[in-house]
Design a protein around this motif. Sequence first.
Motif, PDB file in Angstrom:
ATOM      1  N   LEU A  45       1.481  99.651   5.844  1.00 52.11           N
ATOM      2  CA  LEU A  45       0.794  99.529   7.139  1.00 52.11           C
ATOM      3  C   LEU A  45      -0.665  99.140   6.916  1.00 52.11           C
ATOM      4  N   LYS A  46      -1.279  99.734   5.892  1.00 46.95           N
ATOM      5  CA  LYS A  46      -2.674  99.410   5.569  1.00 46.95           C
ATOM      6  C   LYS A  46      -2.796  97.953   5.123  1.00 46.95           C
ATOM      7  N   ALA A  47      -1.844  97.508   4.275  1.00 44.89           N
ATOM      8  CA  ALA A  47      -1.857  96.114   3.788  1.00 44.89           C
ATOM      9  C   ALA A  47      -1.674  95.120   4.928  1.00 44.89           C
ATOM     10  N   LEU A  48      -0.924  95.538   5.973  1.00 45.60           N
ATOM     11  CA  LEU A  48      -0.687  94.667   7.129  1.00 45.60           C
ATOM     12  C   LEU A  48      -1.836  94.714   8.141  1.00 45.60           C
ATOM     13  N   GLY A  49      -2.822  95.579   7.881  1.00 47.66           N
ATOM     14  CA  GLY A  49      -3.967  95.682   8.787  1.00 47.66           C
ATOM     15  C   GLY A  49      -3.645  96.371  10.095  1.00 47.66           C
ATOM     16  N   ARG A  50      -2.595  97.206  10.101  1.00 52.11           N
ATOM     17  CA  ARG A  50      -2.211  97.898  11.335  1.00 52.11           C
ATOM     18  C   ARG A  50      -3.194  99.032  11.635  1.00 52.11           C
ATOM     19  N   VAL A  51      -3.379  99.334  12.925  1.00 54.11           N
ATOM     20  CA  VAL A  51      -4.330 100.378  13.294  1.00 54.11           C
ATOM     21  C   VAL A  51      -3.685 101.771  13.221  1.00 54.11           C
ATOM     22  N   HIS A  52      -2.345 101.838  13.087  1.00 56.68           N
ATOM     23  CA  HIS A  52      -1.681 103.136  13.025  1.00 56.68           C
ATOM     24  C   HIS A  52      -1.226 103.446  11.602  1.00 56.68           C
ATOM     25  N   ASP A  53      -0.996 104.735  11.332  1.00 53.07           N
ATOM     26  CA  ASP A  53      -0.440 105.138  10.043  1.00 53.07           C
ATOM     27  C   ASP A  53       1.015 105.580  10.226  1.00 53.07           C
ATOM     28  N   ASP A  54       1.624 106.067   9.144  1.00 51.92           N
ATOM     29  CA  ASP A  54       3.048 106.430   9.203  1.00 51.92           C
ATOM     30  C   ASP A  54       3.295 107.602  10.146  1.00 51.92           C
ATOM     31  N   GLN A  55       2.358 108.556  10.202  1.00 55.16           N
ATOM     32  CA  GLN A  55       2.542 109.717  11.095  1.00 55.16           C
ATOM     33  C   GLN A  55       2.510 109.288  12.565  1.00 55.16           C
ATOM     34  N   GLU A  56       1.592 108.371  12.901  1.00 56.11           N
ATOM     35  CA  GLU A  56       1.525 107.862  14.280  1.00 56.11           C
ATOM     36  C   GLU A  56       2.784 107.071  14.638  1.00 56.11           C
ATOM     37  N   ALA A  57       3.360 106.377  13.642  1.00 54.85           N
ATOM     38  CA  ALA A  57       4.608 105.640  13.875  1.00 54.85           C
ATOM     39  C   ALA A  57       5.715 106.611  14.290  1.00 54.85           C
ATOM     40  N   HIS A  58       5.835 107.719  13.561  1.00 52.00           N
ATOM     41  CA  HIS A  58       6.862 108.723  13.886  1.00 52.00           C
ATOM     42  C   HIS A  58       6.586 109.377  15.243  1.00 52.00           C
ATOM     43  N   ARG A  59       5.314 109.661  15.507  1.00 54.00           N
ATOM     44  CA  ARG A  59       4.940 110.290  16.780  1.00 54.00           C
ATOM     45  C   ARG A  59       5.272 109.360  17.948  1.00 54.00           C
ATOM     46  N   ALA A  60       5.031 108.067  17.778  1.00 49.81           N
ATOM     47  CA  ALA A  60       5.323 107.090  18.836  1.00 49.81           C
ATOM     48  C   ALA A  60       6.808 107.085  19.172  1.00 49.81           C
ATOM     49  N   VAL A  61       7.663 107.085  18.147  1.00 47.58           N
ATOM     50  CA  VAL A  61       9.114 107.079  18.380  1.00 47.58           C
ATOM     51  C   VAL A  61       9.542 108.373  19.063  1.00 47.58           C
ATOM     52  N   GLU A  62       8.931 109.490  18.648  1.00 46.95           N
ATOM     53  CA  GLU A  62       9.249 110.792  19.246  1.00 46.95           C
ATOM     54  C   GLU A  62       8.953 110.790  20.761  1.00 46.95           C
ATOM     55  N   ILE A  63       7.776 110.279  21.145  1.00 44.11           N
ATOM     56  CA  ILE A  63       7.392 110.220  22.569  1.00 44.11           C
ATOM     57  C   ILE A  63       8.321 109.255  23.314  1.00 44.11           C
ATOM     58  N   ALA A  64       8.602 108.114  22.684  1.00 45.12           N
ATOM     59  CA  ALA A  64       9.469 107.107  23.314  1.00 45.12           C
ATOM     60  C   ALA A  64      10.849 107.687  23.619  1.00 45.12           C
ATOM     61  N   LEU A  65      11.425 108.390  22.646  1.00 39.63           N
ATOM     62  CA  LEU A  65      12.781 108.932  22.808  1.00 39.63           C
ATOM     63  C   LEU A  65      12.871 109.972  23.933  1.00 39.63           C
ATOM     64  N   LYS A  66      11.749 110.628  24.235  1.00 44.31           N
ATOM     65  CA  LYS A  66      11.745 111.616  25.322  1.00 44.31           C
ATOM     66  C   LYS A  66      11.745 110.943  26.691  1.00 44.31           C
ATOM     67  N   ASN A  67      11.325 109.682  26.740  1.00 40.91           N
ATOM     68  CA  ASN A  67      11.153 109.013  28.033  1.00 40.91           C
ATOM     69  C   ASN A  67      12.083 107.817  28.268  1.00 40.91           C
ATOM     70  N   PHE A  68      12.655 107.264  27.201  1.00 40.69           N
ATOM     71  CA  PHE A  68      13.454 106.041  27.326  1.00 40.69           C
ATOM     72  C   PHE A  68      14.760 106.186  26.563  1.00 40.69           C
ATOM     73  N   ASP A  69      15.829 105.599  27.118  1.00 34.22           N
ATOM     74  CA  ASP A  69      17.106 105.618  26.398  1.00 34.22           C
ATOM     75  C   ASP A  69      17.459 104.227  25.864  1.00 34.22           C
ATOM     76  N   ASN A  70      16.539 103.273  26.023  1.00 32.73           N
ATOM     77  CA  ASN A  70      16.757 101.921  25.478  1.00 32.73           C
ATOM     78  C   ASN A  70      15.476 101.507  24.751  1.00 32.73           C
ATOM     79  N   ILE A  71      15.520 101.601  23.415  1.00 34.12           N
ATOM     80  CA  ILE A  71      14.310 101.410  22.602  1.00 34.12           C
ATOM     81  C   ILE A  71      14.598 100.439  21.456  1.00 34.12           C
ATOM     82  N   ASN A  72      13.687  99.494  21.274  1.00 33.83           N
ATOM     83  CA  ASN A  72      13.724  98.590  20.114  1.00 33.83           C
ATOM     84  C   ASN A  72      12.593  98.965  19.169  1.00 33.83           C
ATOM     85  N   LEU A  73      12.874  98.932  17.870  1.00 36.50           N
ATOM     86  CA  LEU A  73      11.825  99.067  16.859  1.00 36.50           C
ATOM     87  C   LEU A  73      11.663  97.730  16.147  1.00 36.50           C
ATOM     88  N   ASP A  74      10.442  97.225  16.114  1.00 37.68           N
ATOM     89  CA  ASP A  74      10.131  96.019  15.349  1.00 37.68           C
ATOM     90  C   ASP A  74       9.731  96.425  13.939  1.00 37.68           C
TER      91      ASP A  74
END
Length: 403
Positions: free
Chosen positions: A150-179
Amino acid sequence: MISPASILGSQSPKLKSLPPLSLYIHIPWCLKKCPYCDFNSHAIRGEGSQAPEEEYVAALIRDLEFALQDVWGRRLSSVFFGGGTPSLFSAKAIDAILTAVRTLLPLEHFAEVTLEANPGTFEAQKFADFRAAGINRLSIGIQSFNAQHLKALGRVHDDQEAHRAVEIALKNFDNINLDLMYALPGQTLEEAQADIEMACSLGVTHISAYHLTLEPNTLFHRFPPNLPDDEQAAAMQEMIEQTTASHQYRNYETSAFARAGKESRHNMNYWLFGDYLGIGAGAHSKISFADKIVRQMRTKQPKEYLSKANAAESLIQTQQILTPADRGFEFMMNALRLTGGFETAVFQERTGLPVAAVQKQLDEAEQRGLLVHDNHRIKPTVLGRRFLNDLLQLFLPETPNPG
């Protein structure tokens, strides 16, 4: 090479019916421009700076009103908010845009409404509000679950934020794509496998896995990182196909993997040469009429786009009517990305051309083992999918001799 003119004479090919229509809404701002990104996206500069949300929402609504004459009376099968990072906008802004869309253009019952979101913009209440506004599908730009990559790709999030994002998404949506992306700087096959295994284990409905490519006008193109070679990248692609299949995801398009019935309807419409109206800075449109197919691009720079919208000037920067040869090539360029191919009749429905216009190319592609075809279906082979560029090259329009 395609030469439909000999089959059609001088007559412009007519469409008997118009294809499905999608709406693409471009929101061009993001927290930071990634070094591999060649999309029309612009970093919000300066501490405390914000995108001009209210002004841009008003401009988008004006843009849609101007465009109505081209799509009047047609229903929308899907809506897609892309960027940039659309999830930077408030739920109130997204709600205002969707309210205007529903007022001006009827949506099909159960239309798919997707919002692209990046980790780092995820707040639980905000995403609950997105759902309440009418978003029913979320596409999250994870790219990798590996902090180093993620750092090499210049992303603003880290691995923990990636997991947190999916966790929040799953609570609110039943149709989710991960890029996700693979063949990243310094990435090993084992690291690529860890990423795809993690994505599959989260139970989302859709995964997109893209090969990182060095696009012109990007930082990575000017200063190329050390990437896996073609052989390593091919091994990663094969591993991704096997891993997703073992988790009941179907590889229905080159980079797309879905649980049963959860294919992206918006993207399927693109790939089958459907119509889409694009609004927002730099958005592209493809609109069919009975006697022509038109491509348009909106004014690209956000400031200029806003200025023209405020002055009620045309927002269309370029417009092109597709020639019969363009229609045939563009159809094939999209539809041959589909693993299961397409029904032969769809070619004529969407292009207005008889299949005879591409018969020579189909025969040559079949002889070379790149596709199989009959009266009912045209489908790339495994070899054709691996060498997609070679397959598509066969359908390139002829360039006229210069005298």
